[in-house]
Design a protein around this motif. Structure first.
Motif, PDB file in Angstrom:
ATOM      1  N   ASP A  81      40.677  -2.363  14.263  1.00 34.76           N
ATOM      2  CA  ASP A  81      39.343  -2.938  14.472  1.00 34.76           C
ATOM      3  C   ASP A  81      38.444  -2.347  13.408  1.00 34.76           C
ATOM      4  OD1 ASP A  81      36.809  -3.702  15.238  1.00 34.76           O
ATOM      5  OD2 ASP A  81      36.903  -2.778  17.218  1.00 34.76           O
ATOM      6  N   ARG A  96      37.074  -8.753  11.034  1.00 35.22           N
ATOM      7  CA  ARG A  96      36.985  -7.594  11.919  1.00 35.22           C
ATOM      8  C   ARG A  96      38.340  -7.101  12.413  1.00 35.22           C
ATOM      9  NH1 ARG A  96      33.293  -6.126  17.149  1.00 35.22           N
ATOM     10  NH2 ARG A  96      34.454  -4.231  17.583  1.00 35.22           N
ATOM     11  N   TRP A  97      39.215  -8.003  12.822  1.00 35.40           N
ATOM     12  CA  TRP A  97      40.443  -7.621  13.512  1.00 35.40           C
ATOM     13  C   TRP A  97      41.672  -7.797  12.634  1.00 35.40           C
ATOM     14  CZ3 TRP A  97      39.228  -5.350  17.908  1.00 35.40           C
ATOM     15  CH2 TRP A  97      38.055  -5.731  18.562  1.00 35.40           C
TER      16      TRP A  97
END
Length: 69
Positions: free
Chosen positions: A22, A44-45
């Motif tokens: 993350d 983001r991920w």
């Protein structure tokens, strides 16, 4: 980390995997040098896919997958 997810949920391109990173506050910033964009905003991920691939997605392209937990 380690959360089972579906990437691109509700689409024909849906994939399953596990969150491996993350990037939170680091995501969403493009890099420009001398007014020229050299890279777009980071996602983001990071998700390790069940098929062995790795994808980077934002919040709107990922959903927790409670069936796989």
């Amino acid at each position: 980390m380690g959360t089972p997810v579906t990437v691109y949920p509700g689409t024909d391109d849906a994939l399953h995997g596990v969150v491996v990173e993350d990037f939170a506050d680091l995501a969403g910033t493009a890099v420009e040098i001398a007014g020229e964009r050299i890279v777009g905003p980071a996602r983001r991920w990071a998700v390790n896919l069940d098929d062995g691939g790795l994808v980077f997605v934002d919040d709107d392209s990922i959903a927790a997958d409670p069936q796989l937990a």
